[in-house]
Scaffold this active site. Sequence first.
Site, PDB file in Angstrom:
ATOM      1  N   ASP A 153      13.805 -16.922  -2.568  1.00 43.49           N
ATOM      2  CA  ASP A 153      12.684 -17.035  -3.519  1.00 43.49           C
ATOM      3  C   ASP A 153      11.383 -16.657  -2.823  1.00 43.49           C
ATOM      4  O   ASP A 153      11.265 -16.845  -1.612  1.00 43.49           O
ATOM      5  CB  ASP A 153      12.457 -18.487  -3.960  1.00 43.49           C
ATOM      6  CG  ASP A 153      13.689 -19.120  -4.525  1.00 43.49           C
ATOM      7  OD1 ASP A 153      14.509 -18.389  -5.073  1.00 43.49           O
ATOM      8  OD2 ASP A 153      13.784 -20.356  -4.411  1.00 43.49           O
TER       9      ASP A 153
HETATM   10  N1  URA Z   1      18.040 -21.850  -2.499  1.00 45.20           N
HETATM   11  C1  URA Z   1      16.837 -21.838  -3.107  1.00 45.20           C
HETATM   12  O1  URA Z   1      16.533 -22.731  -3.897  1.00 45.20           O
HETATM   13  N2  URA Z   1      16.003 -20.850  -2.841  1.00 45.20           N
HETATM   14  C2  URA Z   1      16.282 -19.862  -1.956  1.00 45.20           C
HETATM   15  O2  URA Z   1      15.463 -18.986  -1.732  1.00 45.20           O
HETATM   16  C3  URA Z   1      17.530 -19.889  -1.327  1.00 45.20           C
HETATM   17  C4  URA Z   1      18.396 -20.894  -1.625  1.00 45.20           C
END
Ligand code: URA
Length: 243
Positions: A107
């Site tokens: 993310d």
């Molecule tokens: N889990 C998440 O919530 N975000 C990420 O970027 C990777 C794994």
Amino acid sequence: MADSAANTIRLNKFLAQSGVASRRGADALIAEGRVTINGSVAQAGSQVAPGAVVAVDGTPVSAERLTYMVLNKPVGYVTTLSDPEGRPTVIDLLDVLERVVPVGRLDAMTSGLLLLTNDGDLAYKLSHPKHGVPKTYRAIVRGLPGSAALRKLTQGVHLDDGRTRPAEVTMIAARSGGAELEITIKEGKNRQVRRMCAAVGYPVMELERIAYGPLTLGRLGVGTCRALKPHELEALQAAASGG
Ligand code: URA
């Protein structure tokens, strides 16, 4: 950090990386007028832009060496190749000419270890659920999860898109107003760690990936990248084959 506006590489380096000659040998080829870029005879000091066609004695040279990079992604960067909202992309942080792409996603608000490669076979295998390559995250959550919440995270949590597979969850430290957890998952549902923690009542405030299969961040500075070492690549290939 790469200068994304001028993501070019010096011609002699390009030729050396492509295995045509040493840099010095490449300089000689260029001086002899035997090298062209997009059909024009190259000069000493010429730069090669992504997508340019370089030829020696009229024969095109391929730059696409298999390339494997690990990046310590900063918060705020997206892992897509472009962003409609205009946020910076991880590609801006790379200093390689090869068109590497991220293996999986992080993310925008998640930092940490991101693997990038142009080896489509390896990327495919690493992302395939069959191999269940483990990914470890350091999560700072709001509140102090008790043993029941930690057990739920470990055993599997119901999310909109199904139940999560068993995970490894360790409480690292309690902090003021929160806790630091280390969570290892073997699948890659969208925003999985954030959704898992929220589902048991402890929303994530900070998230960093600290390991991907056998790879760890080590001392790689935030916003910097490096090529994988041969033993890391071997270990990754073994992990991608279920080893
Ligand atoms: N889990 C998440 O919530 N975000 C990420 O970027 C990777 C794994």
